[in-house]
Each structure stands twice: as structure tokens, then as C-alpha cells.
Write a protein that holds these residues in place. Structure first.
Motif, PDB file in Angstrom:
ATOM      1  N   ALA A  93      74.671  65.206  95.311  1.00 34.26           N
ATOM      2  CA  ALA A  93      73.646  65.296  96.361  1.00 34.26           C
ATOM      3  C   ALA A  93      72.711  66.496  96.222  1.00 34.26           C
ATOM      4  CB  ALA A  93      74.271  65.266  97.754  1.00 34.26           C
ATOM      5  N   VAL A  94      72.718  67.176  95.093  1.00 34.04           N
ATOM      6  CA  VAL A  94      71.822  68.320  94.932  1.00 34.04           C
ATOM      7  C   VAL A  94      70.356  67.873  94.954  1.00 34.04           C
ATOM      8  CG1 VAL A  94      71.074  70.182  93.378  1.00 34.04           C
ATOM      9  CG2 VAL A  94      73.507  69.779  93.782  1.00 34.04           C
ATOM     10  N   SER A  95      70.050  66.736  94.351  1.00 36.57           N
ATOM     11  CA  SER A  95      68.653  66.264  94.373  1.00 36.57           C
ATOM     12  C   SER A  95      68.205  65.965  95.809  1.00 36.57           C
ATOM     13  CB  SER A  95      68.489  65.026  93.487  1.00 36.57           C
ATOM     14  OG  SER A  95      69.342  63.995  93.926  1.00 36.57           O
ATOM     15  N   VAL A  96      69.119  65.487  96.642  1.00 34.57           N
ATOM     16  CA  VAL A  96      68.798  65.256  98.058  1.00 34.57           C
ATOM     17  C   VAL A  96      68.581  66.593  98.762  1.00 34.57           C
ATOM     18  CG1 VAL A  96      69.653  64.268 100.229  1.00 34.57           C
ATOM     19  CG2 VAL A  96      70.105  63.101  98.063  1.00 34.57           C
ATOM     20  N   MET A  97      69.385  67.592  98.428  1.00 32.28           N
ATOM     21  CA  MET A  97      69.233  68.925  99.009  1.00 32.28           C
ATOM     22  C   MET A  97      67.904  69.554  98.606  1.00 32.28           C
ATOM     23  SD  MET A  97      73.050  70.372  98.382  1.00 32.28           S
ATOM     24  CE  MET A  97      74.479  69.402  98.799  1.00 32.28           C
ATOM     25  N   LEU A 116      67.884  79.762 107.863  1.00 37.50           N
ATOM     26  CA  LEU A 116      69.095  79.333 108.567  1.00 37.50           C
ATOM     27  C   LEU A 116      69.178  77.809 108.628  1.00 37.50           C
ATOM     28  CD1 LEU A 116      69.373  81.923 111.482  1.00 37.50           C
ATOM     29  CD2 LEU A 116      70.913  81.656 109.521  1.00 37.50           C
ATOM     30  N   PHE A 117      68.055  77.148 108.885  1.00 37.77           N
ATOM     31  CA  PHE A 117      68.073  75.689 108.954  1.00 37.77           C
ATOM     32  C   PHE A 117      68.300  75.076 107.577  1.00 37.77           C
ATOM     33  CE2 PHE A 117      66.431  71.374 109.612  1.00 37.77           C
ATOM     34  CZ  PHE A 117      67.206  71.017 110.718  1.00 37.77           C
ATOM     35  N   ILE A 118      67.736  75.676 106.541  1.00 35.96           N
ATOM     36  CA  ILE A 118      67.993  75.183 105.175  1.00 35.96           C
ATOM     37  C   ILE A 118      69.484  75.310 104.865  1.00 35.96           C
ATOM     38  CG2 ILE A 118      67.661  75.715 102.722  1.00 35.96           C
ATOM     39  CD1 ILE A 118      64.707  76.318 103.427  1.00 35.96           C
ATOM     40  N   LEU A 119      70.083  76.449 105.188  1.00 34.29           N
ATOM     41  CA  LEU A 119      71.513  76.640 104.949  1.00 34.29           C
ATOM     42  C   LEU A 119      72.334  75.609 105.730  1.00 34.29           C
ATOM     43  CD1 LEU A 119      73.827  78.258 103.704  1.00 34.29           C
ATOM     44  CD2 LEU A 119      73.709  79.770 105.688  1.00 34.29           C
ATOM     45  N   ILE A 122      71.807  72.078 104.131  1.00 30.71           N
ATOM     46  CA  ILE A 122      72.499  71.901 102.850  1.00 30.71           C
ATOM     47  C   ILE A 122      73.997  71.708 103.076  1.00 30.71           C
ATOM     48  CG2 ILE A 122      73.188  73.138 100.744  1.00 30.71           C
ATOM     49  CD1 ILE A 122      70.267  74.134 100.584  1.00 30.71           C
ATOM     50  N   VAL A 123      74.574  72.501 103.972  1.00 33.51           N
ATOM     51  CA  VAL A 123      76.003  72.341 104.280  1.00 33.51           C
ATOM     52  C   VAL A 123      76.250  70.969 104.903  1.00 33.51           C
ATOM     53  CG1 VAL A 123      77.889  73.198 105.744  1.00 33.51           C
ATOM     54  CG2 VAL A 123      76.478  74.804 104.451  1.00 33.51           C
ATOM     55  N   PHE A 124      75.379  70.548 105.823  1.00 30.53           N
ATOM     56  CA  PHE A 124      75.511  69.239 106.468  1.00 30.53           C
ATOM     57  C   PHE A 124      75.415  68.108 105.444  1.00 30.53           C
ATOM     58  CE2 PHE A 124      73.654  65.577 108.733  1.00 30.53           C
ATOM     59  CZ  PHE A 124      74.647  65.376 109.683  1.00 30.53           C
ATOM     60  N   ILE A 125      74.432  68.176 104.558  1.00 30.10           N
ATOM     61  CA  ILE A 125      74.270  67.152 103.521  1.00 30.10           C
ATOM     62  C   ILE A 125      75.491  67.136 102.599  1.00 30.10           C
ATOM     63  CG2 ILE A 125      72.917  66.497 101.472  1.00 30.10           C
ATOM     64  CD1 ILE A 125      70.439  67.666 103.034  1.00 30.10           C
ATOM     65  N   TYR A 126      76.003  68.310 102.250  1.00 27.26           N
ATOM     66  CA  TYR A 126      77.181  68.401 101.395  1.00 27.26           C
ATOM     67  C   TYR A 126      78.376  67.710 102.054  1.00 27.26           C
ATOM     68  CZ  TYR A 126      80.558  70.287  98.104  1.00 27.26           C
ATOM     69  OH  TYR A 126      81.534  70.402  97.148  1.00 27.26           O
ATOM     70  N   ILE A 159      73.015  58.789 103.804  1.00 29.07           N
ATOM     71  CA  ILE A 159      72.673  60.152 103.381  1.00 29.07           C
ATOM     72  C   ILE A 159      71.179  60.436 103.562  1.00 29.07           C
ATOM     73  CG2 ILE A 159      72.346  59.814 100.890  1.00 29.07           C
ATOM     74  CD1 ILE A 159      74.186  62.436 100.699  1.00 29.07           C
ATOM     75  N   TYR A 160      70.318  59.461 103.221  1.00 24.00           N
ATOM     76  CA  TYR A 160      68.885  59.677 103.434  1.00 24.00           C
ATOM     77  C   TYR A 160      68.537  59.625 104.914  1.00 24.00           C
ATOM     78  CZ  TYR A 160      67.994  59.794  98.467  1.00 24.00           C
ATOM     79  OH  TYR A 160      67.988  60.157  97.150  1.00 24.00           O
ATOM     80  N   GLY A 161      69.261  58.823 105.672  1.00 23.05           N
ATOM     81  CA  GLY A 161      69.078  58.812 107.123  1.00 23.05           C
ATOM     82  C   GLY A 161      69.431  60.152 107.730  1.00 23.05           C
ATOM     83  N   ALA A 162      70.489  60.781 107.225  1.00 21.25           N
ATOM     84  CA  ALA A 162      70.876  62.117 107.703  1.00 21.25           C
ATOM     85  C   ALA A 162      69.778  63.136 107.400  1.00 21.25           C
ATOM     86  CB  ALA A 162      72.193  62.548 107.061  1.00 21.25           C
TER      87      ALA A 162
END
Length: 177
Positions: A93-97, A116-119, A122-126, A159-162
Motif C-alpha cells: 500500500a505504499v503507492s496508495v500512501m 499530523l494528518f499525513i502521519l 498513513i498509519v490508517f491506510i497501513y 482501500i481507495y474508499g478509505a
């Protein structure tokens, strides 16, 4: 030129988005081309997500095992000595991140809120991706006839919906707060 002035924010967004996306994608490409040890094969992020998936599967009562694939840059997942799937670089999922991060930076206002939102994102997507890999393994074991549909349709939608939900939350609630 004056007629284009109202569109400058759109041009700025597109330029920043693609600039960041290209920069992060090139950086990730260089990261992937590094020579990683056999433990971190094919790369540390893919290896980590595969091993974490194995640990979760073992915690919930399945005999999961992972083996690095010498012929393909991947980690093979086994449950009860049955090959389930290969975890390849695209499964981490790095490309999604990267896509998520590029969008957030293109809409950035304050540095602290943005970082903070990026962090958080990324944790949420992971975590969503880790759950995806666990559920996909369970589907391959118990509902193999639905595995292709789950892998190709259901889980990409989730994952893309998230990511889209995170983007909408960013735009509506955090960016201008």
C-alpha cells in the motif's frame, strides 16, 4: 491572462499534487532498487506487512508461515502448509500512501496539521491494508471461489474508499479548522 486568474488555485493544486507525487514515486522507486538483505526481501515494507499478516493469522488460530520467494520478489504466505498467495511490493500500500500524501500536501495550510494528518492517514491506510491481507488469506482458505472477486474488486474499493474518506475529512474538517 486575466481570464485565467480565477483558475490559479486549481493550477497550483495540480502542479503541487503532481510534483509531490512524482518526487515521492521516484524516491520510492530508488528505495525499492536498494539491495535488501534476505530477511527484508523483497523490501523492508513488503516483508514487514507479510510477517505481520502471518502473526495475526497465527494469533487467530491459523498455522501461517511465510517464505521468501527466490524466483519472484515476493513473500509467499502459507496456511496449514497450503500456499495461499504471494505478497508482492504492490501489496504493501505504499503507492496508495504516496497518492494520499500528495493530495494532502497539495491542499496544505498549516505545516503541523498537515504533517499530523499525513502521519495519521498513513498509519490508517497501513492498518486497513493489514486487515485486507488477513481477510484475503481467510477468504482464500475458506471461500476460494470468491478470492479473485475479493482481491480485484472488494478490497481495492475498500482501500481507495478509505483514502477518499480521509481526503474528504481533510477538506471538510481539518484543513481550514
Amino acid at each position: 491572462m486575466e481570464t485565467l486568474k480565477p483558475y490559479y488555485p486549481i493550477f497550483k493544486f495540480v502542479a503541487v499534487f503532481f510534483g509531490i507525487y512524482i518526487l515521492l514515486s521516484i524516491s520510492y522507486y530508488l528505495f525499492l532498487n536498494w539491495d535488501w538483505s534476505s530477511y527484508n526481501y523483497p523490501d523492508p515494507i513488503t516483508s514487514q506487512i507479510a510477517h505481520q499478516t502471518k502473526r495475526i493469522l497465527n494469533l487467530i488460530g491459523h498455522q501461517a508461515e511465510t517464505i521468501n520467494s527466490p524466483k519472484h520478489p515476493s513473500v509467499i504466505m502459507f496456511i496449514n502448509e497450503m500456499r495461499i498467495y504471494r505478497v508482492i511490493e504492490g501489496c504493501n500500500a505504499v503507492s496508495v500512501m504516496i497518492l494520499f500524501t500528495s493530495f494532502i500536501i497539495a491542499f496544505a495550510q498549516s505545516l503541523k496539521k498537515t504533517l499530523l494528518f499525513i502521519l495519521f492517514g498513513i498509519v490508517f491506510i497501513y492498518i486497513v491494508n493489514l486487515i485486507r491481507l488477513v481477510l484475503l488469506a481467510l477468504i482464500y482458505v475458506s471461500y476460494k471461489e470468491h478470492a479473485h472477486f475479493a482481491h480485484e474488486i472488494i478490497f481495492p474499493t475498500i482501500i481507495y474508499g478509505a483514502v477518499i474518506a480521509l481526503w474528504l475529512y481533510w477538506i471538510k474538517h481539518i484543513k481550514n479548522a
